[in-house]
Design a protein around this motif. Structure first.
Motif, PDB file in Angstrom:
ATOM      1  N   GLY A  50      35.524  30.652  27.804  1.00 54.59           N
ATOM      2  CA  GLY A  50      35.956  29.862  28.872  1.00 54.59           C
ATOM      3  C   GLY A  50      37.278  30.576  29.262  1.00 54.59           C
ATOM      4  N   GLN A  51      37.691  31.510  28.877  1.00 48.06           N
ATOM      5  CA  GLN A  51      38.955  32.052  29.267  1.00 48.06           C
ATOM      6  C   GLN A  51      38.930  33.211  30.271  1.00 48.06           C
ATOM      7  OE1 GLN A  51      42.016  30.787  27.862  1.00 48.06           O
ATOM      8  NE2 GLN A  51      40.515  29.564  27.036  1.00 48.06           N
ATOM      9  N   VAL A  52      39.659  33.292  31.114  1.00 45.90           N
ATOM     10  CA  VAL A  52      39.620  34.119  32.218  1.00 45.90           C
ATOM     11  C   VAL A  52      39.772  35.763  31.721  1.00 45.90           C
ATOM     12  CG1 VAL A  52      40.966  34.966  34.282  1.00 45.90           C
ATOM     13  CG2 VAL A  52      40.607  32.577  34.082  1.00 45.90           C
ATOM     14  N   GLU A  53      39.063  36.576  31.978  1.00 44.06           N
ATOM     15  CA  GLU A  53      38.999  37.895  31.459  1.00 44.06           C
ATOM     16  C   GLU A  53      39.234  38.902  32.525  1.00 44.06           C
ATOM     17  OE1 GLU A  53      35.568  38.739  29.107  1.00 44.06           O
ATOM     18  OE2 GLU A  53      34.313  38.753  30.846  1.00 44.06           O
ATOM     19  N   ARG A  54      38.960  38.489  33.853  1.00 42.79           N
ATOM     20  CA  ARG A  54      38.858  39.265  35.013  1.00 42.79           C
ATOM     21  C   ARG A  54      39.059  38.594  36.254  1.00 42.79           C
ATOM     22  NH1 ARG A  54      34.869  44.490  36.495  1.00 42.79           N
ATOM     23  NH2 ARG A  54      36.431  45.359  37.888  1.00 42.79           N
ATOM     24  N   SER A  55      39.770  38.768  37.291  1.00 46.36           N
ATOM     25  CA  SER A  55      39.926  37.958  38.383  1.00 46.36           C
ATOM     26  C   SER A  55      39.901  38.663  39.701  1.00 46.36           C
ATOM     27  CB  SER A  55      41.006  36.875  38.137  1.00 46.36           C
ATOM     28  OG  SER A  55      42.166  37.568  38.166  1.00 46.36           O
ATOM     29  N   VAL A  56      39.810  38.159  41.005  1.00 45.71           N
ATOM     30  CA  VAL A  56      40.349  38.712  42.270  1.00 45.71           C
ATOM     31  C   VAL A  56      40.976  37.207  42.809  1.00 45.71           C
ATOM     32  CG1 VAL A  56      39.634  39.503  44.337  1.00 45.71           C
ATOM     33  CG2 VAL A  56      38.559  40.408  42.366  1.00 45.71           C
ATOM     34  N   VAL A  57      42.219  37.725  43.158  1.00 45.86           N
ATOM     35  CA  VAL A  57      42.911  36.448  43.884  1.00 45.86           C
ATOM     36  C   VAL A  57      43.781  36.901  45.034  1.00 45.86           C
ATOM     37  CG1 VAL A  57      44.590  34.386  43.708  1.00 45.86           C
ATOM     38  CG2 VAL A  57      43.184  35.024  41.732  1.00 45.86           C
ATOM     39  N   SER A  58      43.450  36.373  46.067  1.00 44.40           N
ATOM     40  CA  SER A  58      44.041  37.228  47.429  1.00 44.40           C
ATOM     41  C   SER A  58      44.136  36.094  48.353  1.00 44.40           C
ATOM     42  CB  SER A  58      43.272  38.270  47.814  1.00 44.40           C
ATOM     43  OG  SER A  58      43.920  39.071  48.884  1.00 44.40           O
ATOM     44  N   LEU A  59      45.114  36.098  49.430  1.00 45.28           N
ATOM     45  CA  LEU A  59      45.023  35.646  50.767  1.00 45.28           C
ATOM     46  C   LEU A  59      44.503  36.572  51.597  1.00 45.28           C
ATOM     47  CD1 LEU A  59      48.790  34.524  51.282  1.00 45.28           C
ATOM     48  CD2 LEU A  59      46.869  32.957  50.545  1.00 45.28           C
ATOM     49  N   LEU A  60      43.778  36.135  52.720  1.00 44.81           N
ATOM     50  CA  LEU A  60      43.174  36.956  53.641  1.00 44.81           C
ATOM     51  C   LEU A  60      43.745  36.814  54.969  1.00 44.81           C
ATOM     52  CD1 LEU A  60      39.504  36.558  52.023  1.00 44.81           C
ATOM     53  CD2 LEU A  60      40.843  38.449  51.701  1.00 44.81           C
ATOM     54  N   ASN A  61      43.644  37.772  55.859  1.00 45.60           N
ATOM     55  CA  ASN A  61      43.973  37.975  57.115  1.00 45.60           C
ATOM     56  C   ASN A  61      42.650  38.022  57.833  1.00 45.60           C
ATOM     57  OD1 ASN A  61      44.607  38.201  59.653  1.00 45.60           O
ATOM     58  ND2 ASN A  61      45.765  40.092  59.617  1.00 45.60           N
ATOM     59  N   PRO A  62      42.187  36.783  58.382  1.00 50.59           N
ATOM     60  CA  PRO A  62      40.860  36.388  59.295  1.00 50.59           C
ATOM     61  C   PRO A  62      40.821  36.888  60.549  1.00 50.59           C
ATOM     62  CG  PRO A  62      42.030  34.228  58.980  1.00 50.59           C
ATOM     63  CD  PRO A  62      42.963  35.118  58.307  1.00 50.59           C
ATOM     64  N   ALA A  82      48.212  39.889  54.810  1.00 47.03           N
ATOM     65  CA  ALA A  82      47.166  39.846  53.868  1.00 47.03           C
ATOM     66  C   ALA A  82      46.084  40.727  54.350  1.00 47.03           C
ATOM     67  CB  ALA A  82      46.744  38.656  53.741  1.00 47.03           C
ATOM     68  N   PRO A  83      45.280  41.233  53.129  1.00 49.89           N
ATOM     69  CA  PRO A  83      44.212  42.222  53.382  1.00 49.89           C
ATOM     70  C   PRO A  83      43.066  41.619  53.978  1.00 49.89           C
ATOM     71  CG  PRO A  83      44.331  41.405  51.033  1.00 49.89           C
ATOM     72  CD  PRO A  83      45.724  40.852  51.773  1.00 49.89           C
ATOM     73  N   ARG A  84      42.203  42.404  54.693  1.00 48.47           N
ATOM     74  CA  ARG A  84      40.965  41.761  55.277  1.00 48.47           C
ATOM     75  C   ARG A  84      39.830  41.522  54.151  1.00 48.47           C
ATOM     76  NH1 ARG A  84      41.230  40.349  60.757  1.00 48.47           N
ATOM     77  NH2 ARG A  84      42.658  41.923  61.616  1.00 48.47           N
ATOM     78  N   PHE A  85      38.713  40.857  54.184  1.00 48.44           N
ATOM     79  CA  PHE A  85      37.827  40.767  53.270  1.00 48.44           C
ATOM     80  C   PHE A  85      37.232  41.981  52.659  1.00 48.44           C
ATOM     81  CE2 PHE A  85      33.656  39.635  51.336  1.00 48.44           C
ATOM     82  CZ  PHE A  85      34.068  38.788  50.367  1.00 48.44           C
ATOM     83  N   SER A  86      37.101  43.086  53.928  1.00 48.92           N
ATOM     84  CA  SER A  86      36.625  44.131  53.761  1.00 48.92           C
ATOM     85  C   SER A  86      37.326  45.028  52.814  1.00 48.92           C
ATOM     86  CB  SER A  86      36.299  44.973  54.792  1.00 48.92           C
ATOM     87  OG  SER A  86      37.615  45.156  55.449  1.00 48.92           O
TER      88      SER A  86
END
Length: 334
Positions: A50-62, A82-86
């Motif tokens: 149940g421990q986080v082994e990998r992640s993606v966390v980001s604000l996005l410019n919509p 912020a990055p775009r979703f692409s």
């Protein structure tokens, strides 16, 4: 007997042998994925502990107005750089690959993240989804509501900032383990649902929406030929059509998932094609149980039904039943 549909999972499959969970949370500019956009995303891949082994966390410019800033706290100025979703969809796909997506109100988060993927022509490798609202409902925790903050407080998981994608995802990852343990203790079927993707000739990818289980199941023809009525005392056979009366102890969604997983078919009505009706009242005065008795369709209690699922006999696959020899095909055409 092997599962044939992917619907549902026994609670014992929540640990060893399970390919893994990927917890998702998004903050959005509105409530409809065809009109609103994702502003912030957190996807956390969990290991067997149940421990986080990998992640993606980001604000996005919509590229649109961020909407209810008073709820999510995100302004246009904060999102401008912020990055775009692409820009991150490849990383998101890598974290999701081979895992079951888990979200609190999964239909919402899944709809938004797949809508974003479709806008950039990407296909997310999501094959199964589990909603923790559904799981909490099945656990009968006795709570006033099933909001994430209520669930976290009940399970003594600290929450720093509600409506923050990362914090909500972390909280959900920490309530998931005790919920899975309770499911194992109470033999509660996990509400894991399969989803699908379709790539059109023009290359566009669309993801299947999560809709109410019974509504979806009632439309499916099933992979096996209906062998007819159930005979009390004999085994169930794959392809049998099962209807559910209100007089059941188990929740209907769980029963539908279990019967689909076993290769049976769900029937929303009692008719000539119905093999049996699940009903714990042997003499129902109304509803589907009463119609079944009047029509000669056998009744079976849900406890007996669940016990019978361990010995379902193989059915005849639809494609095996249809004669596809050249002569038969030519006769059908002419």
């Amino acid at each position: 007997m092997a599962a044939v549909t992917g619907w549902g999972r026994p609670p014992s499959e929540s640990a060893a042998g399970w390919p893994g969970w990927a917890v998702l949370d998004v903050e959005t500019s509105g409530f409809r994925p065809d009109r609103a956009r994702v502003l912030s995303i957190a996807v956390l891949a969990l290991d067997v502990d149940g421990q986080v082994e990998r992640s993606v966390v980001s604000l996005l410019n919509p590229g649109v107005d961020p909407g209810p800033t008073h709820v999510h706290g995100l302004t246009a100025e904060m999102l401008a750089g912020a990055p775009r979703f692409s820009d991150i969809v490849g990383e998101v796909a890598e974290v999701l690959h081979g895992r079951t997506l888990v979200a609190h109100n999964a239909a919402f988060d899944y709809a938004f993240v797949t809508a974003e993927a479709e806008l950039v022509g990407a296909a997310l490798p999501v094959d199964t989804v589990m909603c923790t609202v559904d799981l909490a409902r099945r656990l009968d925790l006795g709570l006033d509501n099933l909001r994430l903050e209520t669930l976290a407080a009940h399970l003594q998981v600290p929450q720093s900032k509600a409506h923050d994608a990362l914090d909500d995802a972390l909280v959900l990852s920490r309530v998931l383990d005790p919920m899975l343990r309770r499911a194992r203790e109470r033999d509660v079927w996990l509400p894991v649902r399969p989803v699908s993707r379709q790539r059109w000739p023009n290359g566009h990818v669309t993801h299947a929406a999560l809709e109410p289980l019974k509504k979806w199941a009632a439309r499916q023809p099933g992979p096996f030929v209906n062998p007819g009525r159930y005979v009390p005392g004999r085994p169930l056979v794959q392809g049998m059509r099962v209807a559910l009366a209100p007089e059941c102890t188990r929740r209907h969604d769980e029963l539908v998932e279990r019967l689909l997983h076993a290769g049976l078919a769900y029937s929303d009505a009692v008719d000539a094609q119905t093999s049996l009706v699940l009903c714990n009242d042997p003499r129902p005065a109304q509803g589907k149980g009463f119609t079944a008795v009047e029509s000669g369709v056998p009744l079976l209690g849900d406890a007996e039904f669940l016990a019978a699922l361990s010995a379902v006999r193989p059915g005849v696959a639809v494609e095996e039943f249809i004669d596809t020899t050249p002569a038969a095909v030519q006769g059908a055409l002419f």
